[in-house]
Design a protein around this motif. Structure first.
Motif, mmCIF file in Angstrom:
data_model
loop_
_atom_site.group_PDB
_atom_site.id
_atom_site.type_symbol
_atom_site.label_atom_id
_atom_site.label_comp_id
_atom_site.label_asym_id
_atom_site.label_seq_id
_atom_site.Cartn_x
_atom_site.Cartn_y
_atom_site.Cartn_z
ATOM 1 N N ARG A 105 -12.885 65.570 24.395
ATOM 2 C CA ARG A 105 -12.296 64.110 24.684
ATOM 3 C C ARG A 105 -13.457 63.157 23.815
ATOM 4 O O ARG A 105 -13.055 62.297 23.322
ATOM 5 N N ALA A 106 -14.777 63.352 23.976
ATOM 6 C CA ALA A 106 -15.594 62.544 23.301
ATOM 7 C C ALA A 106 -15.375 62.729 21.718
ATOM 8 O O ALA A 106 -15.483 61.672 20.825
ATOM 9 N N THR A 107 -15.048 63.913 21.094
ATOM 10 C CA THR A 107 -15.201 64.015 19.920
ATOM 11 C C THR A 107 -13.663 63.127 19.327
ATOM 12 O O THR A 107 -13.575 62.562 18.505
ATOM 13 N N LEU A 108 -12.816 63.426 20.232
ATOM 14 C CA LEU A 108 -11.376 63.011 19.706
ATOM 15 C C LEU A 108 -11.414 61.223 19.892
ATOM 16 O O LEU A 108 -10.628 60.694 19.098
ATOM 17 N N SER A 109 -12.223 60.731 20.771
ATOM 18 C CA SER A 109 -12.364 59.322 20.954
ATOM 19 C C SER A 109 -13.275 58.759 19.921
ATOM 20 O O SER A 109 -13.324 57.352 19.885
ATOM 21 N N GLY A 110 -14.016 59.545 19.173
ATOM 22 C CA GLY A 110 -15.004 58.913 18.270
ATOM 23 C C GLY A 110 -16.377 58.865 19.003
ATOM 24 O O GLY A 110 -17.524 58.222 18.334
ATOM 25 N N GLN A 111 -16.210 58.763 20.313
ATOM 26 C CA GLN A 111 -17.623 58.615 21.044
ATOM 27 C C GLN A 111 -18.902 59.259 20.524
ATOM 28 O O GLN A 111 -19.976 58.993 20.561
ATOM 29 N N GLN A 112 -18.473 60.724 20.253
ATOM 30 C CA GLN A 112 -19.713 61.664 19.885
ATOM 31 C C GLN A 112 -20.219 61.196 18.663
ATOM 32 O O GLN A 112 -21.172 61.363 18.253
ATOM 33 N N THR A 113 -19.129 60.795 17.890
ATOM 34 C CA THR A 113 -19.335 60.364 16.343
ATOM 35 C C THR A 113 -20.459 59.422 16.527
ATOM 36 O O THR A 113 -21.568 58.999 15.756
ATOM 37 N N ALA A 114 -20.356 58.308 17.227
ATOM 38 C CA ALA A 114 -20.919 57.069 17.367
ATOM 39 C C ALA A 114 -22.466 57.443 18.038
ATOM 40 O O ALA A 114 -23.218 57.028 17.415
ATOM 41 N N GLU A 115 -22.468 58.449 18.968
ATOM 42 C CA GLU A 115 -23.746 58.880 19.543
ATOM 43 C C GLU A 115 -24.394 59.450 18.501
ATOM 44 O O GLU A 115 -25.806 59.560 18.506
ATOM 45 N N THR A 116 -23.928 60.448 17.538
ATOM 46 C CA THR A 116 -24.452 61.067 16.572
ATOM 47 C C THR A 116 -25.163 60.263 15.602
ATOM 48 O O THR A 116 -26.250 60.356 15.095
ATOM 49 N N LYS A 117 -24.314 59.241 15.096
ATOM 50 C CA LYS A 117 -24.752 58.412 14.221
ATOM 51 C C LYS A 117 -26.106 57.511 14.611
ATOM 52 O O LYS A 117 -26.949 56.937 14.082
ATOM 53 N N ALA A 118 -26.244 57.071 16.008
ATOM 54 C CA ALA A 118 -27.363 56.334 16.553
ATOM 55 C C ALA A 118 -28.225 57.280 16.625
ATOM 56 O O ALA A 118 -29.687 56.806 16.454
ATOM 57 N N GLN A 119 -28.094 58.778 16.989
ATOM 58 C CA GLN A 119 -29.475 59.484 17.040
ATOM 59 C C GLN A 119 -29.953 59.631 15.448
ATOM 60 O O GLN A 119 -31.129 59.774 15.392
ATOM 61 N N GLU A 120 -29.028 59.917 14.513
ATOM 62 C CA GLU A 120 -29.436 59.798 13.151
ATOM 63 C C GLU A 120 -30.306 58.567 12.711
ATOM 64 O O GLU A 120 -31.330 58.720 12.216
ATOM 65 N N LYS A 121 -29.983 57.380 13.079
ATOM 66 C CA LYS A 121 -30.673 56.125 12.906
ATOM 67 C C LYS A 121 -31.746 56.096 13.449
ATOM 68 O O LYS A 121 -32.865 55.632 12.794
ATOM 69 N N LYS A 122 -32.078 56.502 14.634
ATOM 70 C CA LYS A 122 -33.234 56.687 15.366
ATOM 71 C C LYS A 122 -34.236 57.732 14.843
ATOM 72 O O LYS A 122 -35.319 57.500 14.794
ATOM 73 N N SER A 123 -33.687 58.770 14.253
ATOM 74 C CA SER A 123 -34.390 59.791 13.613
ATOM 75 C C SER A 123 -34.993 59.421 12.388
ATOM 76 O O SER A 123 -35.936 59.717 11.779
ATOM 77 N N GLU A 124 -34.379 58.338 11.794
ATOM 78 C CA GLU A 124 -34.904 57.509 10.663
ATOM 79 C C GLU A 124 -35.788 56.836 10.588
ATOM 80 O O GLU A 124 -36.615 56.271 9.407
ATOM 81 N N LEU A 125 -36.169 56.271 11.664
ATOM 82 C CA LEU A 125 -37.023 55.508 12.119
ATOM 83 C C LEU A 125 -38.611 56.140 12.052
ATOM 84 O O LEU A 125 -38.755 57.092 12.295
ATOM 85 N N PRO A 126 -39.647 55.074 11.665
ATOM 86 C CA PRO A 126 -41.109 55.603 11.613
ATOM 87 C C PRO A 126 -41.229 56.218 12.939
ATOM 88 O O PRO A 126 -40.961 55.875 14.079
ATOM 89 N N ALA A 127 -42.407 57.120 12.992
ATOM 90 C CA ALA A 127 -42.644 57.879 14.211
ATOM 91 C C ALA A 127 -43.247 56.912 15.076
ATOM 92 O O ALA A 127 -43.078 56.991 16.517
ATOM 93 N N ALA A 128 -44.101 55.731 14.717
ATOM 94 C CA ALA A 128 -44.599 54.871 15.741
ATOM 95 C C ALA A 128 -43.401 54.163 16.566
ATOM 96 O O ALA A 128 -43.694 54.129 17.809
#
Length: 138
Positions: free
Chosen positions: A34-57
């Motif tokens: 359901r999360a995949t079909l609703s796009g929620q999982q994609t949004a969470e994945t994108k948010a995690q990717e954005k956070k991982s691109e941030l500096p370590a500090a």
């Protein structure tokens, strides 16, 4: 005898159709599907990717912010339990409520200060995308 054989045949047909109905029951989606079909999982994945691109500090600051938020929720729950207690007239309980209220307020101040520090650090790092800022703080 004809009636009995007809009733018997109908009974067998009913049992077969019921058996078919049981094997073709409704399919229910899992939570992940359901999360995949609703796009929620994609949004969470994108948010995690954005956070991982941030500096370590900044990532460490975000981890600390998550811990503070959890502590704040626990402190609020404890305060609610104290306020719901029946013996609020007791001086010890009153003191506990006051102390717990101070803890909640201090944790709220820390969350706000850390959120501001994260926003400032992101500006210094040249991250001006409001989506990144919001996803980091949420």
């Amino acid at each position: 005898m004809n009636i009995n054989s007809l009733a018997h045949a109908l009974n067998i047909d009913n049992q077969k159709s019921t058996a078919k109905d049981d094997t073709t029951s409704d399919y229910r989606f899992s939570i992940a599907e359901r999360a995949t079909l609703s796009g929620q999982q994609t949004a969470e994945t994108k948010a995690q990717e954005k956070k991982s691109e941030l500096p370590a500090a900044i990532q460490k600051m975000l981890a600390q912010l998550e811990l503070l938020k959890e502590q704040l929720e626990q402190a609020k729950e404890q305060l609610a339990k104290l306020q719901a207690s029946e013996n609020q007239q007791d001086d010890a309980v009153k003191t506990q409520i006051e102390i717990q209220l101070e803890i909640v307020m201090e944790l709220q101040n820390q969350v706000m200060s850390l959120s501001q520090a994260i926003a400032d650090a992101m500006k210094e790092a040249g991250i001006s995308d409001p989506g990144v800022l919001i996803s980091a703080l949420v």
